[in-house]
Design a protein around this motif. Structure first.
Motif, PDB file in Angstrom:
ATOM      1  N   THR A 264       9.655 -12.225 -15.190  1.00 51.24           N
ATOM      2  CA  THR A 264       9.195 -11.101 -14.369  1.00 51.24           C
ATOM      3  C   THR A 264       7.781 -11.333 -13.852  1.00 51.24           C
ATOM      4  OG1 THR A 264      10.611  -9.566 -15.612  1.00 51.24           O
ATOM      5  CG2 THR A 264       8.800  -8.616 -14.349  1.00 51.24           C
TER       6      THR A 264
ATOM      7  N   ARG B 250       7.875 -14.077 -11.167  1.00 46.78           N
ATOM      8  CA  ARG B 250       8.432 -13.551  -9.913  1.00 46.78           C
ATOM      9  C   ARG B 250       7.416 -12.660  -9.204  1.00 46.78           C
ATOM     10  NH1 ARG B 250      12.841 -14.578  -6.501  1.00 46.78           N
ATOM     11  NH2 ARG B 250      13.610 -12.641  -5.599  1.00 46.78           N
ATOM     12  N   HIS B 251       6.704 -11.851  -9.971  1.00 48.99           N
ATOM     13  CA  HIS B 251       5.702 -10.957  -9.392  1.00 48.99           C
ATOM     14  C   HIS B 251       4.561 -11.759  -8.753  1.00 48.99           C
ATOM     15  CE1 HIS B 251       3.452  -7.286  -8.794  1.00 48.99           C
ATOM     16  NE2 HIS B 251       2.440  -7.744  -9.519  1.00 48.99           N
TER      17      HIS B 251
ATOM     18  N   GLU C 230       4.783 -14.781  -7.542  1.00 51.46           N
ATOM     19  CA  GLU C 230       5.316 -15.389  -6.322  1.00 51.46           C
ATOM     20  C   GLU C 230       5.340 -14.388  -5.177  1.00 51.46           C
ATOM     21  OE1 GLU C 230       8.364 -18.565  -8.552  1.00 51.46           O
ATOM     22  OE2 GLU C 230       9.123 -16.728  -7.611  1.00 51.46           O
ATOM     23  N   ASN C 231       5.694 -13.136  -5.476  1.00 51.88           N
ATOM     24  CA  ASN C 231       5.697 -12.093  -4.442  1.00 51.88           C
ATOM     25  C   ASN C 231       4.293 -11.816  -3.930  1.00 51.88           C
ATOM     26  OD1 ASN C 231       8.476 -11.805  -4.558  1.00 51.88           O
ATOM     27  ND2 ASN C 231       8.413 -10.096  -6.005  1.00 51.88           N
TER      28      ASN C 231
ATOM     29  N   GLY D 138      13.492 -10.642 -12.829  1.00 54.65           N
ATOM     30  CA  GLY D 138      12.662 -11.834 -12.770  1.00 54.65           C
ATOM     31  C   GLY D 138      13.186 -12.925 -11.862  1.00 54.65           C
ATOM     32  N   GLY D 139      14.124 -12.596 -11.002  1.00 56.92           N
ATOM     33  CA  GLY D 139      14.609 -13.580 -10.039  1.00 56.92           C
ATOM     34  C   GLY D 139      15.915 -14.256 -10.405  1.00 56.92           C
TER      35      GLY D 139
END
Length: 205
Positions: A66, A69-70, A72-73, A104-105
């Motif tokens: 998570t 992923r955050h 990367e965003n 988390g993707g």
């Protein structure tokens, strides 16, 4: 009271909350825990140490995915809040089921079989002391299966992973022991009560 390492009246929500408290990560995702008490009047006997390990591995993996992923965003200008990890616990008649869901993707379908191999890791870094060693998840499944349960993952690539941990109510279901253990002299003195022997024998065969 504990019987050695066994807790006759184990409360899974309390035990998982302990793990979540120990896992607190600053600026990390919240861990929301929901308990559904369909059979709360029936005792749940388990080994807390094993439950802590399995839940800890699932929560650590979800937190790592998570956060990654955050980040990367954020790198591409998406500034939405970091999504929480949701834990749902259902006390069924046969099993206590724990679902750990993250955003988390997910994991590519081609990698699902590999995650159960020792030393395989989805981590993209080599200097992470806490995550990504590739042993935790396979060991967690071994723990679950040894005590008659199961651990499975369902992934939606691009969204997240749902992990399902099935824990039998010990004393009513036979543990998933190897044939050499089941045929040992010690097994003869550790059989369930008379009324449950037929069920246990069917499960072992």
């Amino acid at each position: 009271n504990n019987l050695g390492c066994i807790l006759p009246n184990c409360h899974p929500k309390d035990e998982i909350q302990k793990v979540a408290n120990e896992l607190f990560i600053e600026n990390g995702p919240n861990i929301d825990i929901v308990l559904i008490d369909d059979n709360d009047d029936q005792p749940f006997t388990y080994v807390p140490h094993h439950l802590h390990y399995m839940a800890g591995e699932l929560l650590k993996n979800s937190c790592r995915a998570t956060i990654r992923r955050h980040q990367e965003n954020l790198a591409i200008g998406i500034t939405t809040p970091i999504p929480p990890i949701k834990v749902v616990i259902v006390k069924g008649a046969e099993d206590v089921t724990i679902k750990v869901a993250d955003r988390g993707g997910g994991i590519p379908r081609s990698q699902i079989d590999h995650i159960w191999k020792f030393s395989h890791s989805t981590s993209t870094t080599t200097d992470d002391d806490d995550f990504g060693k590739g042993f935790g998840l396979p060991l967690a499944r071994i723990y679950a299966r040894y005590l008659g349960g199961e651990l499975t993952l369902k992934s939606m690539e691009g969204y997240g992973v749902d992990a399902y941990l099935y824990l039998p109510r010990l004393g009513e279901n036979c543990e998933n022991l190897s044939s050499t253990v089941r045929k040992s002299p010690a097994m003869d003195i550790s059989l369930p009560p008379i009324g449950l022997q037929s069920t246990a024998t069917t499960t072992r065969n």
